[in-house]
Scaffold this motif. Sequence first.
Motif, PDB file in Angstrom:
ATOM      1  N   ALA A  71      -0.315 -12.256  -6.140  1.00 49.34           N
ATOM      2  CA  ALA A  71       0.985 -12.933  -4.389  1.00 49.34           C
ATOM      3  C   ALA A  71       2.091 -11.510  -4.682  1.00 49.34           C
ATOM      4  O   ALA A  71       2.240 -11.677  -4.167  1.00 49.34           O
ATOM      5  N   GLN A  72       2.453 -11.323  -6.193  1.00 48.41           N
ATOM      6  CA  GLN A  72       3.447 -10.261  -5.632  1.00 48.41           C
ATOM      7  C   GLN A  72       2.702  -8.729  -5.657  1.00 48.41           C
ATOM      8  O   GLN A  72       3.287  -8.121  -4.569  1.00 48.41           O
ATOM      9  N   ALA A  73       1.257  -8.623  -5.378  1.00 47.75           N
ATOM     10  CA  ALA A  73       1.462  -7.214  -5.537  1.00 47.75           C
ATOM     11  C   ALA A  73       0.491  -7.344  -3.308  1.00 47.75           C
ATOM     12  O   ALA A  73       1.423  -6.702  -2.794  1.00 47.75           O
ATOM     13  N   ALA A  74      -0.030  -8.314  -3.392  1.00 54.31           N
ATOM     14  CA  ALA A  74       0.570  -8.513  -1.829  1.00 54.31           C
ATOM     15  C   ALA A  74       1.945  -8.508  -1.744  1.00 54.31           C
ATOM     16  O   ALA A  74       2.412  -8.623  -0.110  1.00 54.31           O
ATOM     17  N   ALA A  75       2.674  -9.450  -2.210  1.00 49.67           N
ATOM     18  CA  ALA A  75       4.370  -9.480  -1.222  1.00 49.67           C
ATOM     19  C   ALA A  75       4.819  -7.997  -1.664  1.00 49.67           C
ATOM     20  O   ALA A  75       5.624  -7.351  -0.645  1.00 49.67           O
ATOM     21  N   LEU A  76       4.145  -7.358  -2.553  1.00 50.53           N
ATOM     22  CA  LEU A  76       4.754  -5.748  -2.201  1.00 50.53           C
ATOM     23  C   LEU A  76       4.281  -4.814  -1.250  1.00 50.53           C
ATOM     24  O   LEU A  76       4.701  -3.746  -0.718  1.00 50.53           O
ATOM     25  N   TYR A  77       2.688  -4.769  -0.668  1.00 47.93           N
ATOM     26  CA  TYR A  77       2.265  -4.008  -0.076  1.00 47.93           C
ATOM     27  C   TYR A  77       3.083  -5.145   1.340  1.00 47.93           C
ATOM     28  O   TYR A  77       3.735  -3.893   2.342  1.00 47.93           O
ATOM     29  N   GLN A  78       3.741  -6.290   1.795  1.00 47.27           N
ATOM     30  CA  GLN A  78       3.699  -6.442   2.611  1.00 47.27           C
ATOM     31  C   GLN A  78       5.155  -5.967   2.675  1.00 47.27           C
ATOM     32  O   GLN A  78       5.764  -6.047   4.013  1.00 47.27           O
ATOM     33  N   SER A  79       6.195  -5.491   1.817  1.00 46.99           N
ATOM     34  CA  SER A  79       7.656  -5.452   1.660  1.00 46.99           C
ATOM     35  C   SER A  79       7.254  -4.031   2.271  1.00 46.99           C
ATOM     36  O   SER A  79       8.081  -3.132   3.558  1.00 46.99           O
ATOM     37  N   ALA A  80       6.266  -3.315   1.420  1.00 40.10           N
ATOM     38  CA  ALA A  80       5.978  -1.711   2.046  1.00 40.10           C
ATOM     39  C   ALA A  80       5.907  -1.635   3.545  1.00 40.10           C
ATOM     40  O   ALA A  80       6.069  -0.552   4.029  1.00 40.10           O
ATOM     41  N   TYR A  81       4.932  -2.216   3.716  1.00 36.65           N
ATOM     42  CA  TYR A  81       4.556  -2.239   5.069  1.00 36.65           C
ATOM     43  C   TYR A  81       6.230  -2.414   6.551  1.00 36.65           C
ATOM     44  O   TYR A  81       5.686  -1.863   7.533  1.00 36.65           O
TER      45      TYR A  81
ATOM     46  N   VAL B   6       9.432 -12.775 -16.155  1.00 36.61           N
ATOM     47  CA  VAL B   6       7.534 -12.852 -15.811  1.00 36.61           C
ATOM     48  C   VAL B   6       7.748 -11.628 -14.817  1.00 36.61           C
ATOM     49  O   VAL B   6       6.694 -10.920 -14.589  1.00 36.61           O
ATOM     50  N   LEU B   7       8.812 -12.181 -13.371  1.00 36.70           N
ATOM     51  CA  LEU B   7       8.249 -11.776 -12.196  1.00 36.70           C
ATOM     52  C   LEU B   7       8.566  -9.696 -12.606  1.00 36.70           C
ATOM     53  O   LEU B   7       7.895  -9.523 -11.536  1.00 36.70           O
TER      54      LEU B   7
ATOM     55  N   GLY C 273       0.121   2.312  -6.127  1.00 40.88           N
ATOM     56  CA  GLY C 273       1.388   3.018  -5.195  1.00 40.88           C
ATOM     57  C   GLY C 273       0.975   3.478  -4.357  1.00 40.88           C
ATOM     58  O   GLY C 273       1.441   3.741  -3.182  1.00 40.88           O
ATOM     59  N   ARG C 274      -0.469   4.730  -5.021  1.00 41.12           N
ATOM     60  CA  ARG C 274      -0.732   4.837  -3.345  1.00 41.12           C
ATOM     61  C   ARG C 274      -1.344   4.080  -1.720  1.00 41.12           C
ATOM     62  O   ARG C 274      -1.440   4.521  -0.422  1.00 41.12           O
ATOM     63  N   LEU C 275      -1.478   3.002  -2.699  1.00 42.44           N
ATOM     64  CA  LEU C 275      -2.095   1.892  -1.392  1.00 42.44           C
ATOM     65  C   LEU C 275      -0.810   1.459  -0.813  1.00 42.44           C
ATOM     66  O   LEU C 275      -1.179   1.323   0.792  1.00 42.44           O
TER      67      LEU C 275
ATOM     68  N   ASP D  10       4.554  -3.821 -12.995  1.00 41.44           N
ATOM     69  CA  ASP D  10       3.345  -3.055 -14.079  1.00 41.44           C
ATOM     70  C   ASP D  10       2.205  -2.381 -12.479  1.00 41.44           C
ATOM     71  O   ASP D  10       1.139  -1.401 -12.060  1.00 41.44           O
ATOM     72  N   HIS D  11       2.283  -3.520 -10.882  1.00 42.69           N
ATOM     73  CA  HIS D  11       2.256  -2.930 -10.291  1.00 42.69           C
ATOM     74  C   HIS D  11       2.270  -1.662  -9.252  1.00 42.69           C
ATOM     75  O   HIS D  11       1.944  -1.081  -9.337  1.00 42.69           O
ATOM     76  N   LEU D  12       3.751  -1.581  -9.137  1.00 44.90           N
ATOM     77  CA  LEU D  12       4.314  -0.610  -9.136  1.00 44.90           C
ATOM     78  C   LEU D  12       4.127   1.024  -9.431  1.00 44.90           C
ATOM     79  O   LEU D  12       4.168   1.938  -9.429  1.00 44.90           O
ATOM     80  N   SER D  13       3.929   1.018 -10.955  1.00 45.29           N
ATOM     81  CA  SER D  13       3.331   1.422 -11.727  1.00 45.29           C
ATOM     82  C   SER D  13       2.093   2.120 -11.642  1.00 45.29           C
ATOM     83  O   SER D  13       1.423   3.149 -12.973  1.00 45.29           O
TER      84      SER D  13
END
Length: 426
Positions: free
Chosen positions: A361-371, A227-228, A242-244, A234-237
């Motif tokens: 939560a996962q969308a925010a975590a991905l942003y933090q990871s990219a950050y 599920v994760l 992706g631009r953000l 889905d978020h990465l695609s």
Amino acid sequence: MPAADTGASTTVGADAVTVPAAAPDSRMTPGGPGYRRMSLALFLAGVATFALLYSTQALLPLVSRDFAATASAASWTVSAATGGLALFVLPMSALSERFGRRTVMTASLAVAVAVGLLVPFAPSLSALVVLRAVQGAALAGLPASATAYLAEEVRPGALITAIGLFVAGNSVGGMSGRIITGWVAQGWGWRVAVGTIGVIAVGCAVAFRLLLPAPRHFRAGSLRPRVLARTVRDHLSDPLLGRLYAIGALFMTVFGGVYTVIGYRLTEEPFGLPQGIVGSVFLVYLVGTVSASAAGRLVCRLGRRGALYLAGGTTTAGLLLSLAPSLPSVLLGLVLITAGFFAGHAVASSAVSHTAKRGRAQAAALYQSAYYIGSSTGSAVGAVAFHAGGWGGTVGMGLLAVLGVVTVTLAGSRAARAGRRPLAAA
């Protein structure tokens, strides 16, 4: 007494159907039980997190001197910590779903503080880098869990204020950690300076655990990798997300590179500033607090893409101004770079939560990871550029990253005009 007076039930019609009254909202609210303790606890957690995470950044010239290392080699003491956080923030967010927000935050702080007390005794640069990587990985449990805890335990109307206090703790920790280390290191060396931050973090961690109210609304979930993985995919695609993510990483590349190298710039000629004064330069972070809070008004006036263009232009002006061999010009340049970065980061990060309709939560975590990947990249590449071409090399790297921000934002503008996402945020 009628049922309506008791609040327990309501009768309807002749058949007297009993309808249970709505349960009162027991989540915290300003002025209510536990809210002040919770706010102070998370503020202190934010202070400890960012003081530890960037504890060596203002000390890199001293670390270089102690280990006879180049700026690019010493910069890995910052890149390793932010890189460890970037890699582990998503797994930590999953662990907090299973074991609880307070449990993960407590364990993360405990491990990070323990490692922080070992950092002053690192016998070599490689050992120091390894310790910092472990420390960053441990700290990933804080940003992954704090906002989820607040969303569950605080009423929606008070959530923005509560998150703002946690972010304020981040800012204060990042700024005060650099200032304290700068002044302590001037008198007693970098090892005593990072040890001082470790001791301060111990106090913050103990107070956090004693103050933070036990969660009342957490419901444990199962660790379901499929599920994760599907949510992350889905978020990465998603083109907009992706631009953000790219914008956040590119802005942080500039910021990480500039503030990793600025200590070398100011301690060398023609400035020759002492370490304590160099550490105090991080008071410029207060400008970022103002620009981040003003980002909402900018978006209202200019739209998200307009605000991003303005943030990029402000950052560019600061980079160019910092090239002048004049201390006032360099400091004004840092002010503009900081203001532009924090405004751009605030716009991009808020757009992520607005865009993600599920798995936020996962969308925010991905942003933090990219950050934080951007922070690690900026620290490492900015130091290499400084070693190769001086401050002009670091500025050139920053200008390329800002060009990337503008290019990505233009792509969003074209996508919006083409009608693929009429309300695109970037």
